[in-house]
Design a protein around this motif. Structure first.
Motif, short mmCIF file in Angstrom:
data_model
loop_
_atom_site.label_atom_id
_atom_site.label_comp_id
_atom_site.label_asym_id
_atom_site.label_seq_id
_atom_site.Cartn_x
_atom_site.Cartn_y
_atom_site.Cartn_z
N GLU A 126 38.50 34.12 34.22
CA GLU A 126 38.70 32.86 34.95
C GLU A 126 39.36 31.82 34.05
N ARG A 127 38.95 31.79 32.77
CA ARG A 127 39.55 30.83 31.84
C ARG A 127 41.01 31.14 31.56
N LEU A 128 41.41 32.39 31.79
CA LEU A 128 42.81 32.77 31.63
C LEU A 128 43.65 32.43 32.86
N GLY A 129 43.05 31.74 33.81
CA GLY A 129 43.80 31.25 34.96
C GLY A 129 43.73 32.11 36.21
N VAL A 130 42.93 33.16 36.19
CA VAL A 130 42.76 33.99 37.39
C VAL A 130 41.82 33.25 38.35
N PRO A 131 42.20 33.12 39.62
CA PRO A 131 41.33 32.42 40.59
C PRO A 131 39.94 33.02 40.62
N LYS A 132 38.94 32.16 40.69
CA LYS A 132 37.55 32.61 40.61
C LYS A 132 37.20 33.62 41.70
N GLU A 133 37.69 33.38 42.93
CA GLU A 133 37.36 34.27 44.04
C GLU A 133 37.90 35.68 43.79
N TYR A 134 39.09 35.76 43.23
CA TYR A 134 39.68 37.07 42.93
C TYR A 134 39.02 37.69 41.70
N ALA A 135 38.77 36.90 40.66
CA ALA A 135 38.13 37.41 39.44
C ALA A 135 36.74 37.96 39.74
N SER A 136 36.03 37.32 40.66
CA SER A 136 34.67 37.77 40.99
C SER A 136 34.68 39.10 41.73
N PHE A 137 35.86 39.51 42.22
CA PHE A 137 35.99 40.85 42.80
C PHE A 137 36.51 41.84 41.75
N ALA A 138 37.58 41.47 41.07
CA ALA A 138 38.28 42.40 40.19
C ALA A 138 37.45 42.80 38.97
N VAL A 139 36.73 41.84 38.37
CA VAL A 139 35.99 42.15 37.14
C VAL A 139 34.80 43.07 37.39
N PRO A 140 33.91 42.77 38.37
CA PRO A 140 32.82 43.73 38.64
C PRO A 140 33.33 45.10 39.07
N PHE A 141 34.39 45.10 39.86
CA PHE A 141 34.99 46.37 40.28
C PHE A 141 35.49 47.14 39.05
N GLY A 142 36.15 46.43 38.15
CA GLY A 142 36.66 47.06 36.93
C GLY A 142 35.56 47.51 35.99
N ALA A 143 34.47 46.74 35.92
CA ALA A 143 33.38 47.06 34.99
C ALA A 143 32.70 48.38 35.33
N THR A 144 32.86 48.85 36.56
CA THR A 144 32.25 50.11 36.97
C THR A 144 33.26 51.23 37.19
N THR A 145 34.55 50.91 37.15
CA THR A 145 35.54 51.95 37.43
C THR A 145 36.72 51.98 36.46
N LYS A 146 36.96 50.91 35.71
CA LYS A 146 38.16 50.79 34.88
C LYS A 146 37.81 51.11 33.43
#
Length: 445
Positions: free
Chosen positions: A289-309
């Motif tokens: 989020e601090r890198l400028g990614v919108p919070k709503e999108y980051a809250s999807f992409a990061v948890p998704f990535g933490a379990t699959t990426k």
């Protein structure tokens, strides 16, 4: 004559030990204490280091099951707040696969160039089958739980993700009726992240225990037998993190790679120490989020990535490990086997589930290739040392993809990206606002 307000004394500057420096200090002390425990045969020091590391990892694991469930649930429902949600989700998955494909290609190339299994002195007799194994049948049937409780009590992360996805989609379908449940889920997620943040603050102490235990238990002798393989893993992960990722940032996202690492480093550093993508997830989401990614999108992409990426655990590592084990057992790998390694790495990465270690993913790869599962036993001893760089690579990729997708979709906050340099763990607390002091009325001469 007027009475002026009493001037306030300037606040005294206080020295603050940055979090990254605390981690580095923990690494140094861990190596020192581990060496002392091993060289001087001090059993109580070795036990203390082991228990310290175990408690830190256990505290991280304690929050993983509910954290994954609520994070995935909230992330899916948050997509309704984002324009082109389906497009963002599909682009995220696409870039997960692209970067995994590049990473596994690098792993295979390094393995073919260096022959990591040659000259080690290890034989097939040194291996033993692991207690936990993975196969495609286990992977596919293991996604759907038999009940709701077991995935949480036995920490079956893939099943927890399945339950969360189903609940999230159902909540989206229900609309306003699901609002009370979603409010509860968001509150529970904030509570868990707050508690986990306290655990993360203990990372410097955990670092001493984890690194110290690795040195005290294995020393440098063990690494000697696996020198080429260990170097291959670290070089492969370094090439992906500091070669491929910066190239993608510069050419695809058209942003500064140096600035990315300034912003993402706290999460990468913590991942190296904790060896847990899920345990690092709150920090990863914060830096994203601090890198400028919108919070709503980051809250999807990061948890998704933490379990699959998992570019480290599910791409570079199984590719190199398969080549290493094939050479130990004198099995020839051909084009078909290398293509299977690529397929397993790109499709089966969810099997790693964001926890410490990549044994399940490795056994899934070996069983697909028809290689002896006993080969896993050859790598178990060295696994903690390898897992540090693997997890750091995983987390770097989990922060990278949202930045790339956001930049390409035109939703990246470029100003926030340019200013993301301080660690979120070092942010000063908001100053308390003092009540206004009533000023006396102006006195007349």
């Amino acid at each position: 004559m007027s009475v002026s307000a009493t001037p306030q004394a300037p606040a005294k500057a206080s020295f603050k030990f940055p979090f990254w420096a605390q981690i580095v200090a923990g690494l140094v002390l861990g190596v020192l204490f581990g060496w002392i425990a091993r060289s001087q045969d001090i059993s109580w020091l070795g036990t203390t280091l082991e228990k310290t590391g175990d408690i830190f990892v256990q505290l991280l694991k304690l929050a993983i099951a509910p954290l994954v469930f609520f994070a995935i649930l909230v992330s899916i429902t948050n997509l309704r707040k984002v324009n082109n949600a389906a497009r963002l989700a599909s682009r995220t998955l696409l870039w997960f696969m692209i970067t995994s494909l590049i990473a596994v290609g690098i792993g295979i190339a390094i393995g073919l160039l260096t022959d990591p299994g040659s000259g080690t002195g290890l034989t097939a007799a040194d291996g033993k089958e692991p207690k936990k194994t993975g196969s495609w049948i286990d992977f596919l049937t293991g996604i759907v739980p038999t009940d709701i409780v077991t995935p949480f009590t036995e920490l079956k992360v893939l099943q927890i993700v399945f339950l969360a996805v189903v609940a999230g989609i159902a909540a989206l379908q229900l609309g306003a009726k699901a609002k009370p449940v979603l409010d509860l889920a968001e509150s529970a997620l904030e509570l868990l992240q707050k508690a986990l943040w306290w655990v993360i603050r203990l990372a410097p102490i955990g670092t001493i225990g984890l690194i110290g235990t690795a040195i005290a238990t294995y020393g440098w002798d063990l690494i000697g037998k696996y020198a080429t393989f260990t170097a291959d893993i670290y070089i492969g992960c370094a090439l992906v993190m500091f070669g491929v990722y910066p190239l993608l940032l510069a050419t695809v996202a058209k942003v500064s790679p140096i600035q990315f690492f300034k912003g993402a480093w706290p999460a990468i550093q913590l991942a190296f120490v904790s060896r847990s993508s899920v345990g690092t997830m709150p920090v990863t989401q914060k830096v994203t989020e601090r890198l400028g990614v919108p919070k709503e999108y980051a809250s999807f992409a990061v948890p998704f990535g933490a379990t699959t990426k998992m570019d480290g655990c599910a791409a570079i590592y199984p590719a190199l490990a398969a080549i290493f084990i094939a050479q130990i057992f004198d099995v020839q790998l051909g084009i078909k086997e290398y293509l299977l390694i690529v397929f397993v790495s790109v499709i089966g990465s969810a099997a790693t589930a964001g926890l410490t270690g990549a044994t399940v993913m490795l056994t899934l790869t070996l069983s697909t290739l028809g290689l002896p599962l006993a080969g896993v036993g050859l790598l178990l001893a060295i696994d903690p040392i390898l897992d540090m760089i693997r997890t750091a690579t995983n987390v770097a990729g989990q922060a990278l993809v949202p930045v790339i997708v956001s930049a390409r979709e035109g939703i990246l906050d470029k100003e926030a990206y340019a200013n993301a340099s301080a660690s979120p763990l070092d942010e000063p607390a908001a100053p308390a606002v003092a009540p206004a002091t009533p000023q006396p009325a102006a006195a007349t001469a």
